[in-house]
Design an enzyme around this catalytic site. Structure first.
Site, PDB file in Angstrom:
ATOM      1  N   GLU A   1       7.722 -20.885   9.706  1.00  0.00           N
ATOM      2  CA  GLU A   1       8.420 -19.679  10.692  1.00  0.00           C
ATOM      3  C   GLU A   1       9.581 -20.464  11.450  1.00  0.00           C
ATOM      4  OE1 GLU A   1       5.624 -19.738  14.770  1.00  0.00           O
ATOM      5  OE2 GLU A   1       4.581 -19.178  13.130  1.00  0.00           O
TER       6      GLU A   1
ATOM      7  N   GLU B   1       0.866  -1.242  -0.037  1.00  0.00           N
ATOM      8  CA  GLU B   1       0.011   0.121   0.037  1.00  0.00           C
ATOM      9  C   GLU B   1       0.861   1.327  -0.073  1.00  0.00           C
ATOM     10  OE1 GLU B   1      -2.827  -0.189   2.818  1.00  0.00           O
ATOM     11  OE2 GLU B   1      -4.184  -1.702   1.857  1.00  0.00           O
TER      12      GLU B   1
END
Length: 302
Positions: A122, A91
């Site tokens: 992870e 964004e």
């Protein structure tokens, strides 16, 4: 550098894994009460973020310095934390006219993990280390996002960043994590989650708020905003085209018709159109003034 076994041994003691005494009966009350309990927990988040402002300030200064010097900023995370980094990197370019690639998100498990959870990704320190090492340069900034603060993938990315001479930032909801891999630690202490361990809840909200503040303030001090207008907005949709016209008209102090004309002349470069309008100069002269003032309209227009 933290030992991977030491990282895993910390899990049971993490603040994000503890039981919340305020929500222990959440499965035994009416639905409306469930919602009230969740809302009350969410109300604690903004105050927790406010306490982290001094460290958010340090990180924003680092991001701005990296950006203005031509460096790159990397967000690295897993699960919810990684997805919030992806959102942030996606964004910033249209909002502030930043070239794609200046802000880059790296997600444990790759692009597919943005849409489909790959929780085991992870746990691999070396994967995060390799992802950052292949692109990082001295002067860049790495922002590791991990609610627990000890995610091996994120720790690996921070370690690679530190080794390369980059500024390293850890954004976490674990006030106890003091990793040596991060120069700046933003610790937002939101307390235990309403549903124990569900860090997409308060931790996710806190992370999003902190990231909003970090990136927005960094862009403000980098000259991407004039007063509170996004004067480097990219006109990649009709909505953004109309916004650019309104900003040019308002800040440039000209009619919408004139604003459209100036934007057409500048290939929709809002800053250039504004300077042309306010100073009554041509495109070339406006571009020169903008370059001389490093893009800061306040230095040109006051």
């Amino acid at each position: 550098m933290q030992n991977k076994d030491d990282i895993f041994s910390k899990y049971a003691k993490l603040p994000t894994e503890q039981v919340n005494p305020r929500t222990v009966d959440i499965d035994r009350v009416p639905l409306k009460k469930v919602l009230e309990i969740l809302n009350n927990e969410d109300r604690l988040v903004p105050d927790a973020v406010a306490k982290a402002i001094p460290d958010i300030e340090k990180a924003a200064e680092a991001v701005s310095e990296t950006y203005l010097s031509g460096g790159r900023i990397f967000f690295i995370g897993a699960g919810t934390s990684g997805r919030l980094g992806v959102l942030e990197a996606a964004e910033i370019p249209p909002t502030y006219g930043v070239d794609p690639g200046v802000f880059t998100a790296i997600m444990a498990g790759g692009h597919e993990a943005v849409f489909l959870s790959k929780e085991g990704a992870e746990d691999v320190f070396e994967d995060g280390e390799k992802e950052i090492a292949r692109e990082i340069k001295k002067g860049d900034t790495v922002i590791g996002i991990a609610a627990s603060g000890v995610t091996p993938y994120v720790q690996g990315g921070l370690a690679a960043g530190k080794k390369a001479g980059a500024t390293t930032v850890l954004l976490t909801c674990n006030k106890n994590e003091k990793t040596e891999e991060a120069v700046i630690i933003i610790a937002v202490d939101v307390g235990p989650e309403p549903i124990s361990g569900s860090t997409r809840m308060k931790s996710g909200t806190a992370t999003k708020l902190a990231l909003n503040m970090l990136s927005t303030s960094a862009m403000v001090i980098s000259g991407k905003v004039y007063h509170n207008r996004m004067v480097d907005v990219k006109t990649t949709s009709k909505k953004l085209e109309l916004r650019a016209e309104r900003i040019t008209s308002s800040v440039g102090e000209v009619s919408l018709k004139e604003a459209k004309k100036l934007l057409a002349e500048t290939n929709n470069d809002v800053k250039t159109a504004i300077v042309m309008a306010r100073l009554k100069i041509n495109k070339r002269e406006a571009e020169k003034k903008i370059k001389e003032n490093r893009g800061f309209l306040k230095m040109i227009l006051g």
